[in-house]
Structure formats: C-alpha cells, structure tokens
Design a protein around this motif. Structure first.
Motif, PDB file in Angstrom:
ATOM      1  N   ARG B  36      -4.830  36.385  50.452  1.00  0.00           N
ATOM      2  CA  ARG B  36      -5.347  35.144  49.857  1.00  0.00           C
ATOM      3  C   ARG B  36      -6.922  34.896  50.751  1.00  0.00           C
ATOM      4  N   SER B  38      -9.011  37.386  51.316  1.00  0.00           N
ATOM      5  CA  SER B  38     -10.022  38.558  50.311  1.00  0.00           C
ATOM      6  C   SER B  38     -10.386  37.968  50.035  1.00  0.00           C
ATOM      7  N   VAL B  39      -9.558  37.190  48.294  1.00  0.00           N
ATOM      8  CA  VAL B  39      -9.811  36.659  47.208  1.00  0.00           C
ATOM      9  C   VAL B  39     -10.976  35.950  47.992  1.00  0.00           C
ATOM     10  N   LEU B  40     -10.548  34.796  48.919  1.00  0.00           N
ATOM     11  CA  LEU B  40     -11.513  33.744  48.665  1.00  0.00           C
ATOM     12  C   LEU B  40     -12.753  34.119  49.716  1.00  0.00           C
ATOM     13  N   ALA B  42     -13.539  36.781  49.031  1.00  0.00           N
ATOM     14  CA  ALA B  42     -14.960  37.279  47.386  1.00  0.00           C
ATOM     15  C   ALA B  42     -15.555  35.235  46.333  1.00  0.00           C
ATOM     16  N   LEU B  43     -14.760  34.902  46.785  1.00  0.00           N
ATOM     17  CA  LEU B  43     -15.113  33.681  46.023  1.00  0.00           C
ATOM     18  C   LEU B  43     -16.484  32.430  46.750  1.00  0.00           C
ATOM     19  N   ALA B  46     -19.630  34.682  46.515  1.00  0.00           N
ATOM     20  CA  ALA B  46     -20.103  34.129  44.883  1.00  0.00           C
ATOM     21  C   ALA B  46     -20.436  32.968  45.072  1.00  0.00           C
ATOM     22  N   ARG B  47     -20.091  31.778  45.611  1.00  0.00           N
ATOM     23  CA  ARG B  47     -20.740  30.919  45.762  1.00  0.00           C
ATOM     24  C   ARG B  47     -20.069  29.796  47.040  1.00  0.00           C
ATOM     25  N   LEU B  50     -18.999  26.275  49.368  1.00  0.00           N
ATOM     26  CA  LEU B  50     -17.694  25.850  49.099  1.00  0.00           C
ATOM     27  C   LEU B  50     -17.543  25.203  48.863  1.00  0.00           C
ATOM     28  N   VAL B 190      -4.638  27.690  45.950  1.00  0.00           N
ATOM     29  CA  VAL B 190      -6.357  27.561  46.265  1.00  0.00           C
ATOM     30  C   VAL B 190      -6.641  26.366  47.273  1.00  0.00           C
ATOM     31  N   VAL B 193     -10.380  21.854  48.000  1.00  0.00           N
ATOM     32  CA  VAL B 193     -11.796  22.136  48.330  1.00  0.00           C
ATOM     33  C   VAL B 193     -13.059  22.595  46.962  1.00  0.00           C
ATOM     34  N   ALA B 194     -12.084  24.026  46.820  1.00  0.00           N
ATOM     35  CA  ALA B 194     -12.662  24.535  45.585  1.00  0.00           C
ATOM     36  C   ALA B 194     -12.346  23.716  44.002  1.00  0.00           C
ATOM     37  N   PHE B 195     -10.995  23.187  44.190  1.00  0.00           N
ATOM     38  CA  PHE B 195     -10.654  22.526  43.107  1.00  0.00           C
ATOM     39  C   PHE B 195     -11.892  22.166  42.770  1.00  0.00           C
ATOM     40  N   PRO B 196     -12.230  22.373  40.769  1.00  0.00           N
ATOM     41  CA  PRO B 196     -13.757  20.960  39.789  1.00  0.00           C
ATOM     42  C   PRO B 196     -12.518  20.168  40.166  1.00  0.00           C
ATOM     43  N   GLY B 197     -14.175  18.604  40.823  1.00  0.00           N
ATOM     44  CA  GLY B 197     -14.242  17.768  40.491  1.00  0.00           C
ATOM     45  C   GLY B 197     -13.051  16.544  40.650  1.00  0.00           C
TER      46      GLY B 197
ATOM     47  N   VAL C  59      -8.697  28.203  38.519  1.00  0.00           N
ATOM     48  CA  VAL C  59      -9.615  27.426  39.689  1.00  0.00           C
ATOM     49  C   VAL C  59     -10.672  28.270  40.125  1.00  0.00           C
ATOM     50  N   SER C  62     -13.259  28.456  37.358  1.00  0.00           N
ATOM     51  CA  SER C  62     -13.924  26.937  37.519  1.00  0.00           C
ATOM     52  C   SER C  62     -15.257  27.288  37.819  1.00  0.00           C
ATOM     53  N   ARG C  63     -15.495  28.121  39.444  1.00  0.00           N
ATOM     54  CA  ARG C  63     -16.878  27.242  40.589  1.00  0.00           C
ATOM     55  C   ARG C  63     -17.495  28.930  40.414  1.00  0.00           C
ATOM     56  N   THR C  64     -16.915  30.025  40.003  1.00  0.00           N
ATOM     57  CA  THR C  64     -18.387  31.317  39.686  1.00  0.00           C
ATOM     58  C   THR C  64     -17.647  31.695  38.420  1.00  0.00           C
ATOM     59  N   ILE C  67     -16.371  37.218  39.929  1.00  0.00           N
ATOM     60  CA  ILE C  67     -15.714  37.684  41.509  1.00  0.00           C
ATOM     61  C   ILE C  67     -15.184  39.298  41.755  1.00  0.00           C
ATOM     62  N   VAL C 210     -11.936  43.381  45.614  1.00  0.00           N
ATOM     63  CA  VAL C 210     -11.700  42.749  46.476  1.00  0.00           C
ATOM     64  C   VAL C 210     -11.212  42.417  48.299  1.00  0.00           C
ATOM     65  N   PHE C 211     -10.313  43.382  47.859  1.00  0.00           N
ATOM     66  CA  PHE C 211     -10.004  44.044  49.668  1.00  0.00           C
ATOM     67  C   PHE C 211     -10.988  45.144  49.911  1.00  0.00           C
TER      68      PHE C 211
END
Lengths: 324, 262, 280
Positions: B36, B38-40, B42-43, B46-47, B50, B190, B193-197, C59, C62-64, C67, C210-211
């Motif tokens: 998790r 690692s995935v976050l 990556a997000l 990109a952002r 966030l 997830v 805080v990363a959920f949209p609007g 989700v 929806s932000r980018t 990835i 990602v890893f």
C-alpha cells in the motif's frame, strides 16, 4: 484380514517447559511391539485405558499413520502404501468426531460419500434403503448433521461407513456418550452385520458392555503393549477371576468341608466357597444340599469391569490369584 | 478485581495465548503495508501534497492502517455471533452482568492484545524500509486516546451487526455489507483524503472514518487544537450514539428471546 | 472400481482427479442450490467485496492520469488479469487454506480414510455458487479495459491474453497448495501465508514499476508472482521490462506455472508424509 507383526509407533513430543521458551523433547512409544492377527468374520474388541495406544493402532491399520517399524497388512494391503486402495475395502467410524459434513443434511452427506467411493446408483439405492431400515435413519435423513443428536449422528456415520459394503469395519469408540437406546440399536446392528453379512469388525471401546454383548475375542493394550489376547472366558481365567458359591445356611456352622471346594469366608450363617476351574456347579450344589440345611444359594462371577480394572492396575496381577 | 475488568484481563490473556499465530498475521499485515505504501508513494509522486498529506504522511498512513486492522477488527465479526447462532446467548442474558458491557470488556482485552502483537511489527518494519512520520509526545498522547475511541466505535458497530442475527435468518448478507462499508469508508483501501470532492466529505462524516482515518490524522498531527478536539469529539459522539443504539437493541433482543421462551 | 487398484498412468490419474473434483463440487453446489435466493444475494455480496479493489484503483486515477507510468486502462488490464486468475484459483483451491484447522481439529483423519486425495476433498469442501461472484468484477473490468488499451492487436497479443489468464490461474493454484502444505508442518502459518495468496493477488493488480526494485526481484525469482500477469502484460502492452530481463521471459509464464505446480506437489506430498509419521 488384519495382520500386525511387531508394530511400533513412536512420537516425538516437544513440550514447552515452564514459562520460558525452552522446549523439551520426549520420545513416546505409543505402540510398542504389538503383534496380532484377525481372521475374516471375527469380531474383535480392542480395549485399553486412555493413551494406551488404541487410536494409534487404528490409525496405522487404516493408513492414516505410518508405523515406525513392523509390518501391517490389512486385506492383503500395506495400509501406509496403499491407503486409497484400502479405503475402498474398509469402513471407518470415529466415535469422537463425525466423518459427515456439519452443514449438509444427512442425505446429502451420504450422496457425497457415494461420490467419494463411486458407488453405482443402483447399488447405492438398495444399500441405502437397507441401512435406512436397519438404523432407522428415515426420520432425520433431511436434517443437517449439526442438528442431529449424538445417537442419530452415530447411526448416520455407520451408514456412511457401510455404503460401499466394506469387508472390514473399524470403529473407534462407537458407543461413547450414547444414550441407552442408541447404544442398544448400534450394538444390535453391529451384531447382525457381523453375523449375517460376515463383515469383520474391530472396535475399540471403553464400554465393557460393548465387549460383553458383542465380542468373541478381546485384546487389551496397555502402555503400548498387548496385555491380553483371547476370548472372554480366557480373560476371566487369566485375570484370576473365579466363580464363587455363596451359601446361606439355616444356622451358623463351622466351615463346610467339601472335597476340592475351599471355603473363602465365613460370616455367621453365610459361607463363600470358591469353585475351581471346570467344577460342575450343579453337582457341588447337590452335594451341599445333601449335607446341610441350605436356606439360599447364589453363584457369583467376577464382573468384567473388575477383571479389566485389575488388568489396568498392572501386568503382574493378571496371573496372580484373586484375593477377595 | 470487579467482573468487568476481569473479563478484559482474561480476554487479553486468551488472545495472547498463541503469539505465533498473531505474529504470522503481523507478517501479512506488514507485507500489505509495504504494497500500500508503494502504491500511495506512486500517487503522491504524481500529485505531491494531495489532500494535505506529504509523501511521508501517505507512507505512514499505509502502515498505520495495517497496524490498526487487528485492534479495530476491520474485517468485522465477534465471538458473540457464534453464541447467538448456537443459542448459548440465552445463558449470557441470564447472567447478572450486562451483555453489552461484558462483550465490550472482552473486546477491549482483545484489542489490547492485537495492538501489541499485530500493531507493533508493521510500524517497525515500515520504519526500517521507508521514511515514516513519528509523532511528538502531544500527538502520541492524542493518538492513544483516538485509538481507544476507535476501538469503542468498532465494537459499537460490530455489536449492532452481530445483534441483527437475532432477527435475521441468514446473517452472512449483512456481514458482507458491513465488510464493504467498513473497508472502503474507513480509509483502509485508499485514504479518505484522496477521495474526490463530495464522496470524500460524505465518507468523512460517517462513523467508519473514525476507525482508521481519524486516528491516522491525529497521529500525523493534522488535527491540533480545536481540530483535535473536534476529531476526538466526532469519534466519541458516534461511539456513544451507536453504543446507545446497541443498548436499545439488546433490550429488544431480550424481549424477543423471552417471547420465544428461549 | 478394480481399475483403481492397478497403477494407472499419469494422464488417467489426472482425468480421474478432475472428474472426482467435478463430481464432489457438483454435489456441494446441488446442496447449496436448495436456497437459491440466499445464494444469489451472497454471490452479489461477494462480487461487491471483490469490486472494492477496482473502486480503490478508480479513486487513485480520479487524482492522476498515470501511476508509475501506467494509464488507467493499463492498470485495470493488470487488475483484471490478476483478479480473474486469482478468483478462479480461489474458487478451485481456496478452501485448502483451512488445512491447519483440519489438522488441529483432527478432521483430517476422516479425509484420509476415504479413497480420494485429501487435497481434492478439502478443495471441494463447501463449494458454493456464491464463490462465482468473485469473477464478476474482473470480467467486467477486462471487458471495459481491453478495448481502451490502444495497442495494435497482433495475433500474438490476442493469443497471449487467454494464455496469461490460464498460466496465472495455474501459478496461483500452485501457491494455494504450497501454502496449505506448509501448514502440515507449521500449524500457525496460515496468518503469514496469506501474504502470498491474498497479498500476491493485490500485488499483481499494480504495475511492478510501483514497487522497489529488490521487491520486484523477489516476486520475480523467489515467488514468481511477476509471471502471473506482469511479464506477459509487458508483451501485450508493448512495453520494455524495467528489470531488463531477456525477451523470452515474457512467454515463460506457462513454464513457470508448471514449475510452481511441481514444487507444490512435492511440498504437499512431503507435508502429508510428515503428518502421517507424526500424527497430531
């Protein structure tokens, strides 16, 4: 049908000692050089206190466990090597736990068993009808196994073990915890199965009633070793169990003097005599009545409970004379 | 020792009796934490920034969720369910101890044990592999309070679902729904805080956010002063309300059992 | 009945195992089918739970738009192939994770006195149509994602998709059995082996970019999860391998599947032998 030669099974137990994480290894000889054989059509009772090695023996006979040493043959097969081939020819019932599926109705459980053993549909129908009648399964065939009473469940388990018409039926404590009526049904069924169908049966039990009612032959195992093997009469003799004559005379009298029949106790008018092996009780009674005024007479045999209790207390007492 | 503290103490010991099983669970929790995180990462790569989190916050969040899985029992269920199914609950209801209090005490013991056995390893390993955010003494104290409230809230929710079994023929349906809600709306999958609007706002107002998202925010120091009081108040209010609902349902269950003569 | 006692060939034994599996699974399904409404609702519930992972991915996107260099359609393709392979393996073999329970409760003995492999008996236990709910989300996702991948569909790429699904299922199947076999020896290992089964399923839903590199090496060479979908997907998506593995590794999944199964079979036999020599 069964042949065990000098079979041994040892387990290594790792026990945590005290509160620390240190572990202690101990080797337990659960079965220690046991030999016996069972002929086709026999009904053998396998007896022993808890932890004596009964279940381990059963597990080796059915191929669940591999013996540490020795030779096992069941129906001509080596159970540990030919477990699945053997499984088609024997039926096994564990009294302590069911081999049925908790959530399924009994009928569906039996259907699964039919699939497992690939019993032909036709043969299955006949066999199921037969077993349903004999074991009175009809009232609860549609009930999920978890809702069955212990007695009903045991009858269901018996049916499941016999659907494929095995040559040998192995039962591990089949009557444990059953009520009197269920016990009688199960015993009656097993007796018929053995007598009419010729199925060889081996059962382990704590309940000596099972043995007295069913088994022509008894084997006793204790501390992993065979302590006795023979018929019930031989067991009585080996345990020093004897027949006693309790005589109630009209009045207190000196010890009765009868040739070859020693008096054990004298309590006022009541005297107890020991009948030697092979003595004819009727002629002893006749001789007594001719010489004394007898008010009452009773023949007493040592109960099997007491015999077994004596055996469990220690090997040496098996051959020692009774001292009661 | 009174009976209620004893129940907690006994549960703590019972759940700690097989530490190897719990440690094994901790291995899986840690593995999921690494994935998790690692995935976050990556997000957040990109952002950046966030939802007001930086990358270290996001990674810390991943391991915190894994550490909290056990204590807030995110996958649901409790032993009381088994007792209702077998009917043994009738015996419990005849005891001179309140049913809800008894099981709450049991759950606190369970949560304490799992927090220690399954909560600590993911955080330690996470700290070795990634840069984690460690709280100061103030945030740590606030986090401790928040975790206690999360455990109460988790119990209150699961107690309601479990008691529903008195009325339902097959409880697996409601368990499945409860699982989906608890996993998704707690921030477990997830972070909220990363959920949209709008979805994020709704999710943050629901009780499940008090299980994972709120304690994590408190740990990360995103709630201070009035915000902290509001966060803890949010958890406490939901816990109190749901526990009260549990009391009402307990009474109803008792009446139902009496009516059945069971 | 007599044919079982003579030693049949591997092919015959395999066919027999499959037919026994189907017979037993069918019997369980028929038993469950007595409550059709309940089953349908539960299957829906299962589908919903399984769909949570997709919701999570949605989700993120929806932000980018990308990835770790991958687009939403590409990640959903990875998710779909991984989740479909895992779900099918789970349906077929997932209940083997209860092995430790069977050992602890002594119910394994009852399985061992029957003329069918205990593996088949445990795998078919409680087989219910409910489990099929799990394949709904990945099937839907694949149907939506594949047309949006924007790759040139050469015959090789088209053929690769079913091939990778089949090999992925086989690899996961091997992993289930392997994890079950470990429980013969380490009774409490179930909690940790979930990292390989459920953890492996989650892992392969994301691009390996990602890893961390060492982590990816671990799941490529030690537990070859990267062959479930990652390596073949690189071929389908026409992307270079970040680990710079030789080109043939894109096509190695079937072989890897066979190897994993062989290892699992050896482990299972070893575990069973261990149980039969030590009891419980």
């Amino acid at each position: 049908m069964i042949e065990m030669t000098d079979v041994t099974k040892t387990f290594t137990l790792r026990r945590r000692t005290g509160r620390r994480l240190r572990r202690e290894r101990t080797v337990v000889r659960a079965v220690d050089g046991v030999s016996f054989s069972v002929e086709r059509g026999e009904f053998l009772g396998y007896l022993g206190p808890n932890g004596a090695g009964k279940s381990t023996t059963i597990k080796m006979l059915t191929g669940i466990l591999t013996p540490t040493s020795g030779r096992v043959r069941v129906a001509g097969l080596d159970p540990s090597r030919a477990r699945t081939a053997l499984a088609r020819r024997i039926g096994v019932v564990f009294g302590q736990r069911t081999t049925l599926w908790w959530d399924l109705p009994l009928r569906d459980s039996l259907t699964l068993v039919r699939r497992l053993y690939r019993v032909e549909e036709r043969a299955y129908r006949t066999r199921l009808d037969e077993l349903t009648a004999l074991l009175e399964l009809e009232p609860f065939l549609a009930t999920p196994v978890r809702q069955l009473s212990l007695g009903q469940r045991m009858r269901g388990d018996l049916a499941a073990a016999l659907l494929h018409d095995p040559e040998l039926l192995v039962l591990d404590e089949p009557t444990i915890g059953l009520d009197v009526v269920s016990k009688a049904t199960v015993r009656g069924f097993l007796a018929r199965l053995n007598a009419e169908r010729g199925t060889t049966i081996l059962l382990t039990t704590h309940d000596l009633g099972d043995i007295e009612r069913l088994c022509r032959r008894v084997m006793i195992i204790d501390h992993g070793r065979a302590a006795f093997d023979g018929d019930l009469g031989a067991l009585r003799r080996a345990a020093g169990a004897d027949r006693q004559l309790v005589v109630e005379l009209a009045a207190p009298a000196p010890p009765i003097d009868l040739d070859g029949v020693p008096v054990i106790t004298v309590e006022g008018p009541r005297q107890t005599l020991r009948l030697p092996d092979g003595a004819n009780a009727a002629s002893v009674v006749a001789a007594l009545a001719a010489r004394h005024e007898v008010r009452d007479i009773a023949l007493r045999e040592t109960g099997i409970e007491e015999i077994v209790a004596r055996l469990y207390r220690g090997d040496q007492e098996i051959s020692a004379p009774a001292t009661s | 020792m009174g009976v209620i503290p004893w129940v907690s103490w006994y549960a703590l010991r019972r759940y700690s009796a097989y530490p190897l099983g719990s440690m094994a669970e901790a291995v899986t929790n840690t593995f999921f934490g690494v994935m998790r995180a690692s995935v976050l990462l990556a997000l957040w790569h990109a952002r950046p920034g966030l939802g007001g989190y930086d990358a270290a916050d996001a990674v810390t969040f991943s391991f915190l969720t894994q550490a909290l899985i056990g204590p807030v029992q995110i996958f649901g269920g409790m032993e009381l369910g088994q007792r209702i199914r077998t009917g043994d609950v009738a015996i419990d209801l005849h005891r001179p101890v309140d049913l809800q209090a008894w099981w709450l005490a049991d759950d606190i013991g369970r949560a304490t044990s799992t927090l220690l056995l399954r909560g600590v390893p993911p955080m330690l390993v996470g700290g070795l592999l990634f840069t984690l955010h460690w709280p100061g003494p103030g945030a740590a104290a606030a986090f401790a309070v928040s975790v206690v409230l999360a455990v109460l809230l988790s119990f209150a929710l699961r107690y309601l679902v479990t008691l529903a079994m008195f009325w339902l023929h097959d409880e697996r349906g409601i368990q499945a729904v409860a699982l989906v809600l608890s996993l998704f709306l707690s921030g477990m999958i997830v972070p909220l805080v990363a959920f949209p609007g709008g979805i994020g706002d709704v999710a943050r107002a629901l009780p499940w956010s008090g299980l994972v998202q709120v304690p994590a925010d408190v740990y990360l120091g995103h709630r201070t002063g009035g915000g902290l009081a509001a966060a803890l108040g949010f958890q406490a209010a939901w816990a109190a309300g749901l526990l009260a609902a549990g009391r009402v349902l307990t009474r109803a269950a008792e009446r139902r059992l009496e009516a059945q003569g069971g | 009945m007599a044919s079982a006692d003579t030693a049949p060939g591997i092919a015959a034994r395999g066919t027999r195992a499959v037919s026994t599996y189907c017979l037993l699974a069918w019997t369980w399904i028929r038993a469950a089918a007595q409550y059709p409404v309940s089953i349908t609702l539960l299957a829906l519930g299962t589908a919903l739970t399984a769909g949570l992972d997709v919701a999570g991915i949605m989700v993120l996107f929806s932000r980018t738009p990308r990835i770790a260099g991958f687009s939403a359609a590409e990640v959903l393709f990875l998710y779909g192939t991984s989740a479909l392979a895992f779900s099918v393996s789970d349906i077929l073999l997932g209940t083997t994770e209860r092995l430790g329970e069977h050992v602890r409760e002594g119910t394994l003995d009852a399985l061992l006195v029957r003329p069918v492999s205990p593996l088949i008996q445990i795998a078919t236990e409680d087989f219910t149509p409910r489990r099929f709910g799990r394949i709904v989300p990945p099937v839907l996702v694949l149907a939506l994602a594949i047309p949006r991948l924007g790759v040139a569909w050469t015959p090789g790429r088209v053929a690769m998709v079913p091939l990778m699904l089949a090999s992925g299922t086989v690899i996961f199947g091997g992993v289930w059995v392997l994890c079950a076999a470990v429980q013969f020896v380490l009774l409490n290992s179930h909690g940790a082996t979930k990292a390989l089964t459920y953890g492996g399923a989650t892992l392969t839903q994301y691009p390996m970019t990602v890893f961390a590199r060492d982590f990816v090496r671990g799941v490529t060479f030690v537990v070859p999860l990267a062959f479930v979908n990652w390596e073949p997907a690189l071929y389908v998506l026409g992307r270079p391998d970040p680990l710079n593995l030789p080109g043939w590794t894109r096509f190695a999944s079937p072989v890897v599947g066979a190897v994993v199964c062989a290892v699992a079979a050896v482990a299972w036999r070893g575990g069973l032998r261990h149980y039969r020599s030590t009891g419980n």
